[in-house]
Motif scaffolding. Structure first.
Motif, PDB file in Angstrom:
ATOM      1  N   THR A 177      -1.828  -8.175   3.966  1.00  0.00           N
ATOM      2  CA  THR A 177      -2.593  -8.562   2.793  1.00  0.00           C
ATOM      3  C   THR A 177      -2.627 -10.084   2.678  1.00  0.00           C
ATOM      4  O   THR A 177      -1.629 -10.754   2.989  1.00  0.00           O
ATOM      5  CB  THR A 177      -1.990  -7.964   1.502  1.00  0.00           C
ATOM      6  N   ASP A 236       0.851  -1.186   0.000  1.00  0.00           N
ATOM      7  CA  ASP A 236       0.000   0.000   0.000  1.00  0.00           C
ATOM      8  C   ASP A 236       0.885   1.233   0.000  1.00  0.00           C
ATOM      9  O   ASP A 236       2.081   1.161   0.333  1.00  0.00           O
ATOM     10  CB  ASP A 236      -0.907  -0.019   1.240  1.00  0.00           C
ATOM     11  N   CYS A 267       3.451  -8.993   8.433  1.00  0.00           N
ATOM     12  CA  CYS A 267       2.912  -7.636   8.407  1.00  0.00           C
ATOM     13  C   CYS A 267       4.030  -6.655   8.078  1.00  0.00           C
ATOM     14  O   CYS A 267       5.219  -7.012   8.058  1.00  0.00           O
ATOM     15  CB  CYS A 267       2.292  -7.313   9.767  1.00  0.00           C
ATOM     16  N   GLN A 312      -5.536  -2.244   5.850  1.00  0.00           N
ATOM     17  CA  GLN A 312      -4.775  -1.064   5.452  1.00  0.00           C
ATOM     18  C   GLN A 312      -4.607  -0.125   6.644  1.00  0.00           C
ATOM     19  O   GLN A 312      -5.525   0.585   7.033  1.00  0.00           O
ATOM     20  CB  GLN A 312      -5.484  -0.344   4.299  1.00  0.00           C
ATOM     21  N   HIS A 332      -4.215   6.930  -0.606  1.00  0.00           N
ATOM     22  CA  HIS A 332      -5.161   7.459   0.370  1.00  0.00           C
ATOM     23  C   HIS A 332      -5.168   8.992   0.380  1.00  0.00           C
ATOM     24  O   HIS A 332      -5.746   9.603   1.283  1.00  0.00           O
ATOM     25  CB  HIS A 332      -4.823   6.915   1.763  1.00  0.00           C
ATOM     26  N   HIS A 350       3.624  -1.832  13.869  1.00  0.00           N
ATOM     27  CA  HIS A 350       2.741  -2.871  13.331  1.00  0.00           C
ATOM     28  C   HIS A 350       2.903  -4.211  14.041  1.00  0.00           C
ATOM     29  O   HIS A 350       3.777  -4.382  14.891  1.00  0.00           O
ATOM     30  CB  HIS A 350       3.010  -3.049  11.832  1.00  0.00           C
ATOM     31  N   LEU A 395      -3.078   2.544   6.684  1.00  0.00           N
ATOM     32  CA  LEU A 395      -3.151   3.941   6.267  1.00  0.00           C
ATOM     33  C   LEU A 395      -4.536   4.540   6.488  1.00  0.00           C
ATOM     34  O   LEU A 395      -4.702   5.762   6.464  1.00  0.00           O
ATOM     35  CB  LEU A 395      -2.732   4.077   4.809  1.00  0.00           C
ATOM     36  N   ARG A 396      -5.537   3.705   6.729  1.00  0.00           N
ATOM     37  CA  ARG A 396      -6.863   4.242   7.038  1.00  0.00           C
ATOM     38  C   ARG A 396      -6.849   5.008   8.356  1.00  0.00           C
ATOM     39  O   ARG A 396      -7.388   6.116   8.449  1.00  0.00           O
ATOM     40  CB  ARG A 396      -7.902   3.112   7.093  1.00  0.00           C
ATOM     41  N   ASP A 452      -8.308  -5.059  11.788  1.00  0.00           N
ATOM     42  CA  ASP A 452      -9.125  -4.369  10.792  1.00  0.00           C
ATOM     43  C   ASP A 452      -9.980  -3.294  11.447  1.00  0.00           C
ATOM     44  O   ASP A 452     -10.197  -2.222  10.871  1.00  0.00           O
ATOM     45  CB  ASP A 452      -9.996  -5.382  10.061  1.00  0.00           C
ATOM     46  N   ASP A 456      -7.438  -7.022   2.495  1.00  0.00           N
ATOM     47  CA  ASP A 456      -6.324  -6.224   2.986  1.00  0.00           C
ATOM     48  C   ASP A 456      -6.709  -5.493   4.265  1.00  0.00           C
ATOM     49  O   ASP A 456      -7.837  -5.009   4.410  1.00  0.00           O
ATOM     50  CB  ASP A 456      -5.912  -5.174   1.949  1.00  0.00           C
ATOM     51  N   GLY A 462       2.475  -0.902   6.135  1.00  0.00           N
ATOM     52  CA  GLY A 462       1.235  -0.691   5.400  1.00  0.00           C
ATOM     53  C   GLY A 462       0.082  -1.529   5.900  1.00  0.00           C
ATOM     54  O   GLY A 462      -1.080  -1.230   5.612  1.00  0.00           O
ATOM     55  N   GLY A 463       0.378  -2.591   6.648  1.00  0.00           N
ATOM     56  CA  GLY A 463      -0.665  -3.475   7.154  1.00  0.00           C
ATOM     57  C   GLY A 463      -0.436  -4.912   6.741  1.00  0.00           C
ATOM     58  O   GLY A 463       0.702  -5.401   6.726  1.00  0.00           O
TER      59      GLY A 463
END
Length: 289
Positions: free
Chosen positions: A70, A20, A64, A85, A25, A59, A87-88, A272, A83, A67-68
């Protein structure tokens, strides 16, 4: 054979490529790198928001990165189908006036391997948390810092409080959100691995790391945490022992809160949730920063 397979699952680095970007974003950012006390180069994004409040996001481990997470590349059977994410939550925080440092711990994403080229579940990665806080302090000398520490990130941050000249000496750190802290022993127990397989994996991991993974216990360092701490845990998480989470919370001697989530029966559901419902959690930083 079993030993290598189990150990690889637990401590093999580099299992998740970066997937990501902040551009996706709509976030302004700078690519950054900085060194740890043992000369490991860490790389990350400095997401640009305000200059007086900065969140250091750390993280979770093994599969991981900054970015998270996937499911891509992990085969047909995965613990989560989409995914996650990180960045959210960064976007939400920027909108609230924070800058955010998102970095890869050693052996993850684009950061280098450490002198011990395996994932240690926190004792070694504690040096990364300290380096990240020091990097932010150098860039924003007057800023308040908050720690958003997820799973192994929470373990690493807690070990960092237990180190000599550790996080307790960084007075600009004002608050922490610890998302699903997890001891290795509790994870193995919850997985229900046959004893012979677990022991075979532990023997290999001990040779690789130089210590028994069942020995370090960040619960011992929890009383050394010096900032208000919100502990977040999915109570339906099948990969933990709730008693351990309660031990973590009870050992905190600072202002604290335990937020139990009643969501899907998956450990990944809480990872999530952080990005899906940041407004439900990030007010903790606003209270203390």
């Amino acid at each position: 054979m079993f030993g290598n397979m189990i150990s690889n699952m637990m401590v093999k680095p580099g299992q998740s490529p970066l997937f990501d970007t902040p551009e996706a974003h709509g976030l302004g950012y700078e690519n950054v790198e900085f060194k740890t006390e043992d000369n490991v180069t860490l790389r990350g994004w400095l997401i640009k928001g305000g200059n007086d409040k900065v969140i250091v996001q750390t993280h979770f481990g093994v599969q991981c990165n900054r970015g998270g997470w996937t499911p891509k590349g992990h085969g047909p059977i995965t613990p989560w189908k989409k995914d996650i994410q990180f960045l959210r939550q960064a976007k939400y925080l920027v909108e609230q006036g924070y800058s955010v440092l998102m970095y890869d711990m050693r052996g993850h994403g684009e950061s280098d391997l450490g002198p011990i080229p395996w994932v240690s579940w926190g004792p070694e990665e504690a040096k990364d948390v300290l380096a990240a806080v020091d990097f932010v302090t150098e860039r924003f000398p007057e800023a308040a810092i908050g720690l958003l520490s997820i799973c192994m990130g929470a373990a690493s941050s807690t070990y960092a409080y237990g180190r000599e000249n550790g996080l307790a000496s960084r007075k600009n750190v004002k608050a922490m959100i610890a998302v699903q802290p997890l001891l290795y022993t509790c994870f193995v127990e919850a997985l229900g691995l046959p004893g012979f397989m677990a022991r075979a994996g532990e023997r290999i991991s001990q040779k690789r790391l130089g210590f028994d993974m069942g020995t370090p216990n960040f619960i011992n360092d929890v009383p050394k945490v010096t900032v208000p701490t919100l502990v977040v845990q999915n109570q339906n998480d099948p990969w933990t022992r709730m008693g351990m989470v309660e031990d973590y919370y009870n050992a905190l001697t600072v202002e604290k809160e335990l937020k139990l989530l009643d969501i899907e029966k998956s450990r990944f559901a809480a990872y999530d949730y952080v990005g899906a419902h940041p407004e439900d959690l990030m007010g903790w930083f606003e209270r203390f920063m």
